[in-house]
Each structure stands twice: as structure tokens, then as C-alpha cells.
Design a protein around this motif. Structure first.
Motif, mmCIF file in Angstrom:
data_model
loop_
_atom_site.group_PDB
_atom_site.id
_atom_site.type_symbol
_atom_site.label_atom_id
_atom_site.label_comp_id
_atom_site.label_asym_id
_atom_site.label_seq_id
_atom_site.Cartn_x
_atom_site.Cartn_y
_atom_site.Cartn_z
ATOM 1 N N ALA A 265 85.711 45.282 41.242
ATOM 2 C CA ALA A 265 84.774 45.042 40.147
ATOM 3 C C ALA A 265 85.229 45.894 38.979
ATOM 4 O O ALA A 265 85.428 47.112 39.133
ATOM 5 N N ILE A 266 85.395 45.276 37.822
ATOM 6 C CA ILE A 266 85.958 45.963 36.665
ATOM 7 C C ILE A 266 84.966 45.880 35.513
ATOM 8 O O ILE A 266 84.691 44.801 34.984
ATOM 9 N N GLY A 267 84.369 47.032 35.156
ATOM 10 C CA GLY A 267 83.440 47.097 34.032
ATOM 11 C C GLY A 267 82.222 46.209 34.209
ATOM 12 O O GLY A 267 81.725 45.630 33.236
ATOM 13 N N LEU A 268 81.712 46.109 35.431
ATOM 14 C CA LEU A 268 80.633 45.165 35.731
ATOM 15 C C LEU A 268 79.305 45.640 35.145
ATOM 16 O O LEU A 268 78.845 46.758 35.416
ATOM 17 N N THR A 269 78.692 44.795 34.341
ATOM 18 C CA THR A 269 77.430 45.124 33.670
ATOM 19 C C THR A 269 76.482 43.942 33.785
ATOM 20 O O THR A 269 76.893 42.787 33.640
ATOM 21 N N LYS A 270 75.194 44.246 34.029
ATOM 22 C CA LYS A 270 74.169 43.200 34.072
ATOM 23 C C LYS A 270 72.946 43.655 33.302
ATOM 24 O O LYS A 270 72.351 44.696 33.602
ATOM 25 N N ARG A 271 72.584 42.855 32.298
ATOM 26 C CA ARG A 271 71.395 43.136 31.497
ATOM 27 C C ARG A 271 70.385 42.008 31.649
ATOM 28 O O ARG A 271 70.746 40.836 31.686
ATOM 29 N N TYR A 272 69.122 42.366 31.754
ATOM 30 C CA TYR A 272 68.007 41.419 31.711
ATOM 31 C C TYR A 272 67.198 41.748 30.465
ATOM 32 O O TYR A 272 66.292 42.588 30.500
ATOM 33 N N GLY A 273 67.554 41.100 29.367
ATOM 34 C CA GLY A 273 66.912 41.462 28.109
ATOM 35 C C GLY A 273 67.298 42.873 27.722
ATOM 36 O O GLY A 273 68.478 43.226 27.627
ATOM 37 N N GLY A 274 66.298 43.724 27.548
ATOM 38 C CA GLY A 274 66.569 45.123 27.203
ATOM 39 C C GLY A 274 66.802 46.011 28.409
ATOM 40 O O GLY A 274 67.148 47.185 28.252
ATOM 41 N N LEU A 275 66.608 45.494 29.613
ATOM 42 C CA LEU A 275 66.785 46.278 30.826
ATOM 43 C C LEU A 275 68.227 46.170 31.313
ATOM 44 O O LEU A 275 68.755 45.077 31.477
ATOM 45 N N VAL A 276 68.841 47.316 31.564
ATOM 46 C CA VAL A 276 70.206 47.354 32.086
ATOM 47 C C VAL A 276 70.128 47.674 33.571
ATOM 48 O O VAL A 276 69.796 48.793 33.964
ATOM 49 N N ALA A 277 70.424 46.667 34.418
ATOM 50 C CA ALA A 277 70.378 46.862 35.870
ATOM 51 C C ALA A 277 71.634 47.555 36.372
ATOM 52 O O ALA A 277 71.575 48.409 37.268
ATOM 53 N N ASN A 278 72.778 47.165 35.848
ATOM 54 C CA ASN A 278 74.057 47.791 36.189
ATOM 55 C C ASN A 278 74.862 47.980 34.911
ATOM 56 O O ASN A 278 74.833 47.120 34.016
ATOM 57 N N SER A 279 75.596 49.078 34.844
ATOM 58 C CA SER A 279 76.311 49.382 33.606
ATOM 59 C C SER A 279 77.724 49.853 33.901
ATOM 60 O O SER A 279 77.928 50.886 34.549
ATOM 61 N N ASP A 280 78.723 49.074 33.466
ATOM 62 C CA ASP A 280 80.133 49.461 33.451
ATOM 63 C C ASP A 280 80.597 50.023 34.798
ATOM 64 O O ASP A 280 81.150 51.122 34.871
ATOM 65 N N ILE A 281 80.377 49.242 35.873
ATOM 66 C CA ILE A 281 80.748 49.691 37.212
ATOM 67 C C ILE A 281 82.190 49.295 37.517
ATOM 68 O O ILE A 281 82.566 48.128 37.388
ATOM 69 N N ASP A 282 82.973 50.276 37.917
ATOM 70 C CA ASP A 282 84.310 50.039 38.467
ATOM 71 C C ASP A 282 84.251 50.345 39.959
ATOM 72 O O ASP A 282 83.790 51.432 40.361
ATOM 73 N N PHE A 283 84.722 49.387 40.761
ATOM 74 C CA PHE A 283 84.511 49.489 42.209
ATOM 75 C C PHE A 283 85.637 48.740 42.906
ATOM 76 O O PHE A 283 86.065 47.671 42.445
ATOM 77 N N ALA A 284 86.148 49.304 43.991
ATOM 78 C CA ALA A 284 87.221 48.639 44.734
ATOM 79 C C ALA A 284 87.057 48.913 46.223
ATOM 80 O O ALA A 284 86.699 50.026 46.629
ATOM 81 N N VAL A 285 87.315 47.864 47.029
ATOM 82 C CA VAL A 285 87.280 47.971 48.493
ATOM 83 C C VAL A 285 88.600 47.444 49.020
ATOM 84 O O VAL A 285 89.086 46.396 48.569
ATOM 85 N N HIS A 286 89.192 48.151 49.994
ATOM 86 C CA HIS A 286 90.478 47.762 50.542
ATOM 87 C C HIS A 286 90.312 46.970 51.834
ATOM 88 O O HIS A 286 89.282 47.054 52.511
ATOM 89 N N HIS A 287 91.328 46.209 52.176
ATOM 90 C CA HIS A 287 91.332 45.429 53.414
ATOM 91 C C HIS A 287 91.084 46.343 54.609
ATOM 92 O O HIS A 287 91.688 47.413 54.728
ATOM 93 N N GLY A 288 90.178 45.917 55.476
ATOM 94 C CA GLY A 288 89.894 46.659 56.697
ATOM 95 C C GLY A 288 88.957 47.836 56.514
ATOM 96 O O GLY A 288 88.646 48.535 57.488
ATOM 97 N N GLU A 289 88.468 48.058 55.304
ATOM 98 C CA GLU A 289 87.623 49.222 55.033
ATOM 99 C C GLU A 289 86.155 48.939 55.367
ATOM 100 O O GLU A 289 85.662 47.820 55.198
ATOM 101 N N MET A 290 85.461 49.979 55.830
ATOM 102 C CA MET A 290 84.009 49.932 56.010
ATOM 103 C C MET A 290 83.392 50.790 54.912
ATOM 104 O O MET A 290 83.468 52.018 54.951
ATOM 105 N N ARG A 291 82.810 50.149 53.907
ATOM 106 C CA ARG A 291 82.267 50.858 52.756
ATOM 107 C C ARG A 291 80.741 50.821 52.779
ATOM 108 O O ARG A 291 80.132 49.786 53.062
ATOM 109 N N GLY A 292 80.132 51.946 52.475
ATOM 110 C CA GLY A 292 78.685 52.021 52.349
ATOM 111 C C GLY A 292 78.286 52.204 50.902
ATOM 112 O O GLY A 292 79.023 52.798 50.112
#
Length: 623
Positions: free
Chosen positions: A370-397
Motif C-alpha cells: 500500500a503506497i500513500g493510502l488515504t481515505k476521506r469521508y467528507g471532512g473525516l480522514v479515516a486513513n492518511s498516507d499509509i505505506d504498508f508492505a507484506v511479504h510472501h509467507g509472512e504472518m502480519r498482525g
């Protein structure tokens, strides 16, 4: 169960009943004309039952297709030199199907009451068009008289169906053909998916199915049934009446199906028989005049209120009650039912990845970014500029306080909701644009925090719905293919059921499962799609301590050879399961690290209740 063991028993019983009907029904007060009308209305009802009873789409516009098919066939037979009645009716059926497709593209853009209201409007539009702009072709308020009786043109002779018995044979034959086709549809993969759409359309879509495509398909099928029955009506009456287009016709179709029992295919036949018999009885025997509609309306209300599953449903309930009574009578007194044995753990061989997806251990590098992931609902920002990566075979929490944006983040990763900005890359492919069904088809699947199951179906049917998305693709019109002939389906269902310890419950309705079993089935639905990446949204939510222990063991077993991302508030269980943890706070990534690093991170402790209390909470203790 009966249909799996004896696949043609329903067809044989129906054929025998149709053979006996013209000899039995007259003694019950049915006239030959009424019997033929019942068969025609039942044909319309079969198509409507596929649409409403099996798919959950309430349409009040069937009169549009009933009239279109009938008028087209009648026009060919009365205004042109065309004289083959069967071909004329079939051509009218095709025209009704084409019109149904065009109407469906518009009407199915909405759901629920809005869809129903659109079909009402469509019925009224067709009625107006028949009476005004096209009156030169439809006869307007006079209809089209002079429609010939049914005939069958053979190369050496022509068979005329011009008396009561021969007409009954003609209409009974086509009713039987229509019923057999409908039975094949409901027993096919498409039929199972229609029931999935009826029960939980959003989950059916999340399991990789193009629900809009299947809705359009069944809408067209229902329109063709109506159009074919409209053509038969013209042949029976000798003219095509204009009231075929009236909204009242659509209303009668709905009421007859409700009286007989929706979702049964035989309900429309019982409903039509009841409706038409009472109509004749109130008018010709009791001579009620215009009052007969009031009395019939009261009867309809009473039947629907007291027989909620209709006449056919009541018959089935009585049969099942009698069977249970016989079993109870055969059981020796003083004996108690034998408790079901606890499900055996899944064999190690079943833990292997299904064939279509390659095991995660064979690949390296990131599977999801996930590169710069942002979600806005009107004036509400649920997620802001998220960078995230998961590798093959990984167990991520993924953890975070309430309101940290975890669920919204999950929904964006599985393409349930589009991000306001940013990109999602899965196995090297940008999936920011496609929907949730496309993501599932690529191998990205999620289980839900609140169970999203098909409650009216069995465990086996639930798992089949999930497996069909992977085995057949997003959309396939195999309407006449048996479920048993889908290669690999039963094996995938059996292996998934064993994996989530539900092998002994395959033929149990989901509504009868315990909560812990439903949670395991929720995970099983995601597993049955053979995902490359499995996302679990609070799999331990609402469980008792014993159920949590069992589910943690289950998650450890399914983690072998898989890539997984887990959200949960049970810190002890999550830290035991995963290799690395991402912490969200206020829609942003706060920190990432191993479980031990997260436990001792001051920023995480501050986010959870603050200071010492946060540290105790992360260690599963109380202050």
C-alpha cells in the motif's frame, strides 16, 4: 438429499401428476379452460420464482414481458402469412428476452424497493405504449383477434390441438419442459449462486462472483418465461388480450407465487390453481359480482399470514413433521439421542495449498504493498498516507485503539471501498481500480469481523459458493451443468471443511450452528477461495475462552504455507500468532516491529490507555 440420490424423482412425480390432472380435477370443480390457464400462469410463475424466490428480486414488471412475447407471436400469426404457432411463440420468447435484457440493464442498477418501483414504472410504460403509439400493431384496447389454435407442423402432416384434451396435452407438455429447465437451473452452479445473492449479495461478491451479471441473466430468463407463457395465452384464447400488459397482471403473478410458496418452483402452480379456482368459484358459483375481488383479497391475506412459506411450504412442513414423528415412534423408549462426536482435527495432508495457488514459500519479496493510502469521508480522514508492505509467507498482525482506522484500511486492501488517494499493488499488479470480486479472483480474500454467511443454506452449500468463484471464475452461465460435475468442487469443499473442523456439519443449515462454528465457517469461506493472501478481521471476536484457544490452534494450522494479515483485540493470542505487527493510530501507521518490540514500545504503550496502564494492557494484564 432426495434429489442427489434420485435425481429424476421430482420430474417423474410431476409427469404422473400431469397425466392424472385432466381426469381428477374436473371432479373438484375445475373446468378445462381453467386447467389450461393454470398451466400458463404457472409457467409465468416459474420464471418469476427464479427471479424472486431464488434471487430475491421482487419485480412488478413481468406483465411487460408477458404482453410483449404474446403480442409479438399474435402479430406474426394474425397480421402476416406466418402460420407455425410453435415457432411464433418461440420468436416471441426471444423478443421478450431481448427486451428483458435491455430493461434489466436499467432496473438492476438499483436494489430493494427502488428496483421494485422501477419495474412498476416499466410495466406502466409498456401498458401506455401498447395502447397508444403501437396500437396499430397491438390492436390497442381490442387486442389481436384471430390467433389460431396450437399446431405442430411436421414434414408429412400437421397436428392440430383444437379440443380440450389435446390443448391440455399441448400446454402440459410445455409446462413440463419449463419446469425441467428451471430444475436444471436451480441444481446448477448458477442456481446456487442465485440463492447466495438472495441471502447475502455483498458476501457473494466478495467471494469472487459477478452478482450483477447473474442478476441480469436471471432477469432475462424470467422475461423469457413470461414471454413464452404470453404466446401460449394467445393460442388458448384465440386472441391476445390487451390486459396482458396491465399492472394487475404483474400483481396476480406476485400473489399467486406468494400463495403457493416462493423459492419452490411448484409454488406458482399451487398458487395459480388456488387463485383461479377461487376466482371462478366466487364469480360463477357464489355469484358475488364485483365483491369477489374483495373476498379473494381477504383470502390472500389470510393465506400469506398463516402460511408464511405458502401452500407448498406447508405441505413440506407437514411431511417433515410426519417423518420426525415416525422416527420418534421407532426409537425405543428411554433412549437418549447419541451426541455427535467432536470433529477430528484436520489431517496434515489437507493443510497443503490448493493446486491453483502456488505456496507462499516458493516466492519471495512483497506480495502486497500500500503506497500513500488515504481515505476521506467528507471532512473525516479515516486513513492518511499509509505505506504498508507484506511479504510472501509472512504472518502480519494489525492492532490499534478503537477508531484507529483498521477496518477501513482492510476494506481498501480488499477493494471493498476505493481509496481517496494512493495505490495498492498485489503480486506486482496495481489493483486500486478493480472491485472486491476482481481482488478475490486474483487471490486476495478476507474474512469478516461480523459473520457474513448464507444463513438459509447448509455448510456444504456455503463452502461450494466460495469454491465456485475460484473454480469457475467471476462469471459463467453454466445453467444446465450439475454441481457434482464441477471438477474439483467436492474435493475443495471436503478439504476446507476438514481444515476448519466442520466435516461432521456439512449438511447442517448455518442457522443451526453454534457461534464458534459460525466463526470457523467464516474463515472457511475465505479459505475455500484458495487465497494467496488471507486477511482475517477479528477472527476471535465474541468467542468464549475455550473457543479462542481452539481458534488460535486452527489459525496456526492454516498459517502453514500461507500469507496472512490478522486484526484482533486479543493481544496475547495475536502476539502468539504473528511474526510482525503494524500499529495504527488515528488512521496512520504509528510503528511496526516484532511482537516483543511492540510490547516494549513507549509510543504503543501511550496509545493504549497511556503509560503504565498501556504496558499492562499490551501484556494481557489489568491495572
Amino acid at each position: 438429499m432426495l434429489t442427489r440420490q434420485r435425481p429424476f424423482v421430482v420430474e417423474i412425480i410431476t409427469a404422473l401428476a400431469l397425466i392424472a390432472a385432466p381426469f381428477v380435477l374436473p371432479y373438484l370443480g375445475f373446468t378445462p379452460t381453467t386447467i389450461n390457464r393454470i398451466l400458463i400462469w404457472a409457467l409465468v410463475g416459474i420464471g418469476f420464482d427464479l427471479l424472486f424466490g431464488y434471487t430475491g428480486l421482487l419485480s412488478f414488471g413481468q406483465s411487460a414481458f408477458f404482453g410483449t412475447g404474446g403480442m409479438f407471436a399474435a402479430y406474426l400469426l394474425t397480421q402476416t402469412s406466418f402460420d407455425n404457432t410453435i415457432v411464433a411463440v418461440l420468436l416471441g420468447t426471444i423478443v421478450a428476452g431481448v427486451v428483458g435484457y435491455l430493461v434489466g440493464l436499467v432496473a438492476l442498477r438499483r436494489t430493494g424497493i427502488y428496483f421494485a418501483m422501477i419495474t412498476v414504472a416499466i410495466a406502466e410504460v409498456f401498458f401506455f405504449v401498447e395502447f397508444n403509439p403501437l396500437s396499430a400493431y397491438t390492436g390497442g384496447e381490442n387486442g389481436l383477434p384471430g390467433v389460431p389454435t396450437p399446431n405442430l407442423n411436421l414434414w408429412f402432416t400437421t397436428i392440430e390441438f383444437d379440443d380440450n384434451m389435446s390443448m391440455y396435452v399441448f400446454f402440459a407438455f410445455w409446462y413440463f419442459v419449463g419446469l425441467v429447465i428451471a430444475l436444471r437451473i436451480v441444481r446448477s452452479p448458477v442456481g446456487l449462486l442465485l440463492r447466495a445473492i438472495r441471502d447475502n449479495p455483498l458476501r457473494a461478491q466478495a467471494l469472487g462472483h459477478d452478482i450483477h451479471g447473474y442478476k441480469v441473466a436471471v432477469f432475462v430468463v424470467a422475461a423469457m418465461y413470461s414471454g413464452f407463457a404470453g404466446g401460449l395465452l394467445g393460442l388458448m384464447q384465440g386472441f391476445m388480450p390487451p390486459d396482458a400488459f396491465m399492472f394487475a397482471t404483474s400483481g396476480e403473478i406476485v400473489m399467486q407465487t406468494a400463495i403457493g410458496g416462493a423459492g419452490t418452483l411448484f409454488g406458482p402452480l399451487l398458487g395459480a390453481a388456488t387463485w383461479l379456482y377461487l376466482s371462478d368459484f366466487f364469480q360463477t358459483t357464489l355469484h358475488l359480482g364485483a365483491t369477489w375481488k374483495l373476498v379473494l383479497g381477504i383470502v390472500f391475506v389470510l393465506l400469506v399470514v398463516f402460511l408464511r412459506r405458502g401452500l407448498f411450504g406447508a405441505i413440506v412442513d407437514l411431511y417433515q413433521l410426519a417423518r420426525r414423528g415416525r422416527k420418534a415412534a421407532q426409537q425405543p423408549p428411554g433412549t437418549a439421542p447419541v451426541a455427535a462426536a467432536p470433529p477430528a482435527p484436520a489431517p496434515a495432508t489437507i493443510l497443503a495449498m490448493p493446486a491453483r495457488r502456488k505456496p507462499a514459500r516458493d516466492k519471495t519479496g512483497p506480495i502486497l504493498q500500500a503506497i500513500g493510502l488515504t481515505k476521506r469521508y467528507g471532512g473525516l480522514v479515516a486513513n492518511s498516507d499509509i505505506d504498508f508492505a507484506v511479504h510472501h509467507g509472512e504472518m502480519r498482525g494489525i492492532i490499534g485503539p478503537n477508531g484507529a482506522g483498521k477496518s477501513t484500511f482492510f476494506k481498501m486492501l480488499t477493494c471493498e471501498v476505493p481509496p481517496t488517494s494512493g495505490r495498492i499493488v498485489f503480486e506486482g499488479r496495481d489493483i486500486t481500480g478493480p472491485g472486491v470480486a476482481d481482488a478475490c479472483q486474483l487471490g486476495l480474500t478476507k474474512s469478516y469481523q461480523i459473520n457474513q454467511l448464507f444463513e438459509r443454506l447448509t455448510v456444504r452449500q456455503n463452502l461450494r459458493i466460495a469454491a465456485l468463484g475460484e473454480l469457475r471464475g467471476k462469471f459463467k452461465l453454466d445453467m444446465f451443468r450439475s454441481l457434482q460435475k464441477v471438477a474439483g468442487l467436492d474435493a475443495q469443499v471436503q478439504s476446507t471443511a476438514a481444515l476448519v473442523h466442520l466435516s461432521a456439519r456439512l449438511d447442517t443449515p448455518v442457522s443451526e450452528l453454534a457461534y464458534g462454528e459460525k466463526r470457523r465457517l467464516e474463515i472457511g469461506l475465505a479459505l475455500a477461495t484458495s487465497p494467496s493472501l488471507l486477511l482475517l478481521d477479528e477472527p476471535l471476536a465474541g468467542m468464549s475462552p475455550a473457543e479462542r484457544v481452539e481458534t488460535v490452534a486452527l489459525l496456526k494450522s492454516i498459517a502453514v504455507g500461507r500469507t496472512m494479515i490478522v486484526i484482533d483485540h486479543d493481544m496475547d493470542s495475536l502476539f502468539e500468532l504473528v511474526e510482525r505487527i503494524t500499529v495504527l493510530q488515528e488512521g496512520r501507521v504509528l510503528v511496526e516491529g516484532t511482537p516483543e518490540e511492540i510490547k516494549n514500545d513507549a509510543k504503543v504503550q501511550e496509545a493504549y490507555l497511556g503509560g503504565v496502564n498501556g504496558e499492562l494492557a499490551l501484556h494481557g494484564e489489568t491495572a
